[in-house]
Design a protein around this motif. Structure first.
Motif, short mmCIF file in Angstrom:
data_model
loop_
_atom_site.label_atom_id
_atom_site.label_comp_id
_atom_site.label_asym_id
_atom_site.label_seq_id
_atom_site.Cartn_x
_atom_site.Cartn_y
_atom_site.Cartn_z
N TYR A 75 3.53 23.15 -39.60
CA TYR A 75 2.78 21.91 -39.86
C TYR A 75 1.45 21.93 -39.09
O TYR A 75 1.37 22.53 -38.01
N GLN A 78 -0.79 17.47 -35.32
CA GLN A 78 -0.55 16.05 -35.62
C GLN A 78 -1.60 15.19 -34.94
O GLN A 78 -1.68 15.19 -33.70
N LYS A 90 7.90 13.90 -36.15
CA LYS A 90 7.01 14.85 -35.50
C LYS A 90 6.64 15.90 -36.54
O LYS A 90 7.52 16.38 -37.28
N TRP A 91 5.38 16.26 -36.59
CA TRP A 91 4.92 17.22 -37.59
C TRP A 91 5.35 18.63 -37.17
O TRP A 91 4.56 19.43 -36.69
N SER A 92 6.60 18.91 -37.37
CA SER A 92 7.14 20.21 -36.98
C SER A 92 8.34 20.52 -37.87
O SER A 92 9.16 19.65 -38.14
N LEU A 93 8.42 21.76 -38.31
CA LEU A 93 9.49 22.16 -39.21
C LEU A 93 10.85 22.01 -38.53
O LEU A 93 11.08 22.58 -37.47
N ASP B 46 7.67 24.33 -30.74
CA ASP B 46 7.65 23.73 -32.07
C ASP B 46 6.23 23.82 -32.64
O ASP B 46 5.33 24.41 -32.04
N ASP B 47 6.04 23.21 -33.83
CA ASP B 47 4.77 23.38 -34.53
C ASP B 47 3.60 22.73 -33.79
O ASP B 47 2.44 23.05 -34.03
N GLN B 48 3.91 21.79 -32.88
CA GLN B 48 2.86 21.13 -32.12
C GLN B 48 2.64 21.77 -30.75
O GLN B 48 1.90 21.24 -29.92
N ARG B 52 10.56 23.58 -27.79
CA ARG B 52 11.58 23.10 -28.72
C ARG B 52 12.57 22.19 -27.98
O ARG B 52 12.84 22.41 -26.78
#
Lengths: 358, 89
Positions: A75, A78, A90-93, B46-48, B52
């Motif tokens: 993603y 954010q 949360k913008w995360s897979l 994580d994606d940000q 995790r």
């Protein structure tokens, strides 16, 4: 006969049909949660893992039978304070909940927390379908069975790979005819009796548990919804409620590959209970578009059975006669006569998340 | 030079040899490892870019405080250990 691919809490099990019947042939990713597996037209297999500690991963097996980890969607950054974004999103897979391939080779992936991604390079790289993700309406979606929304069903029109229907728990059904440039919500006729009265028919909060389109008649779609079963014959423009015995609650639905009037469901007691009605596992089958149903029990446990069949765990072979489904308690059944009779293939698998034919 | 070591449970998925890297913060050290092995990033962050939810990082035996920014400072001989959090099952 195709292999049967069974995704479970503890790995991927492949089953093969011999003259003696169906039996487990191989096990992959033993110990790892596999949320779903999809075969593609080029003979590849895509397996989505949901590692408890280390996140969602994707593996591809080529025709030579070699598994390799490939890319996953990521993603974008954010922005702070996105208007209307729910705190849990949360913008995360988090998880793959749908993988489908169009006739042009494009791979589509539906995920938690609700993003749709596409890949043009066999899953090596993915891009977010920003037109859907950035819609203000997307922020009205909410979780169903999870803290965040999940995009679990993708029906790519076999006549035109730019046309897709996708379904979201809880976010309705969405349609694009330009490969994701623009989207329309298509949930007219669905209703959610559990919502406050003024929200019952809000298309943005409908909870389709699973949506399938008939491959030979893609304008006919079936949805097992939290609130019931709905059918559309006009490419999801309008939906009609269908009464299914012994209960309209459930998660899975299968449709015949050539006959859009034939579909199967695995009913359960609704909402908090979520066990088979009267603790008896049954499959409900219609052959007339939902006007009437057969309740199929032969070969299925009829006493003290507490199996729940998750949304991706009912599979229809392209023949239309061979069916398979698996349950939360690790039971797996196969029918080779369109559901009239069932054989228990295993009673000892891990909890089954998804079933499909290879 | 700080060292970074990973739980052996990650070895099931990809190679994670112990590394000695330059880095004044946890993020700096991890980024140095990811530069050598990009596939490892998604297993830890994580994606940000935050840790995790079910990954834990210890520095010299203490859990990191800043799980999002990873700004916890490292000493010249700090030992960073990345492991699965028991909360993940």
């Amino acid at each position: 006969m195709s292999d049967l691919l069974v995704s479970t809490r503890k790995g991927l099990f492949t089953l093969r049909r011999s003259t003696a019947g169906w039996a487990i042939d191989d096990v992959h990713f033993l110990g790892d949660p596999v949320s779903l597996v999809r075969p593609t037209a080029d003979g590849a297999l895509y397996a989505a893992l949901e590692l408890g500690h280390f996140g969602a991963k994707l593996h591809r097996r080529d025709q030579d039978g070699v598994w390799a980890e490939i890319g996953v969607p990521v993603y974008p950054t954010q922005p702070p304070d996105v208007e209307g974004e729910k705190p849990d999103v949360k913008w995360s897979l988090q998880k793959f909940w749908a993988i489908e391939q169009g006739s042009d080779g494009t791979l589509w992936a539906g995920t938690l927390p609700g993003g749709l991604f596409r890949s043009a390079d066999e899953g090596a790289t993915w891009s977010l379908v920003e037109s859907l993700w950035n819609m203000p309406e997307r922020r009205a979606w909410f979780g169903g069975g999870a803290d965040v929304p999940g995009l679990h069903s993708i029906a790519v029109d076999p006549r035109d790979p730019r046309r897709l229907h996708v379904a979201v728990s809880c976010g309705g059904v969405w349609y694009t005819e330009d490969a994701g440039e623009t989207w329309q919500v298509r949930a007219k006729g669905m209703f959610a009796a559990f919502m406050p009265p003024d929200q019952r028919e809000n298309p943005l909060i409908q909870d389709p548990h699973r949506m399938v389109a008939c491959p030979a008649a893609p304008d006919v779609l079936w949805v097992q919804h939290h609130n019931g079963v709905f059918r559309s014959t006009d490419a999801a423009r309008t939906w009609t409620s269908v009464e299914v015995p012994p209960s309209v609650f459930g998660f899975a639905v299968g449709v015949h590959p050539e006959d859009p009037d034939t579909a199967w469901f695995v009913p359960a007691v609704k909402d908090e209970c979520r066990v088979p009605v009267d603790a008896a596992v049954v499959v409900a089958r219609t052959r007339d578009g939902g006007r009437s149903f057969d309740v199929l029990r032969s070969g299925l446990p009829q006493q003290h059975a507490y199996d729940l069949v998750f949304r991706h765990a009912f599979a229809v072979h392209r023949s239309g006669d061979v069916l398979a489904f698996g349950s939360s308690t690790g039971n797996l059944w196969v029918s080779e006569d369109a559901g009239d009779h069932w054989t228990q293939v295993s009673a000892h698998l891990p909890p089954i998340y998804a079933v499909c034919f290879g | 030079m700080p060292s970074v070591e990973f739980t052996s449970n990650l070895l099931r998925h990809l190679p994670t040899p112990r590394a000695e890297v330059l880095g004044a913060t946890v993020r700096g050290a991890l980024e140095a490892v990811f530069a050598e092995q990009p596939a490892l990033r998604g297993y830890v962050l994580d994606d940000q870019g935050a840790l995790r939810v079910h990954v834990a990082v210890f520095v010299d035996g203490r859990g990191v405080i800043d799980r999002d920014g990873l700004t916890d400072a490292l000493g010249e001989r700090s030992e960073v250990f990345v492991m699965q959090a028991l909360s993940g099952g």
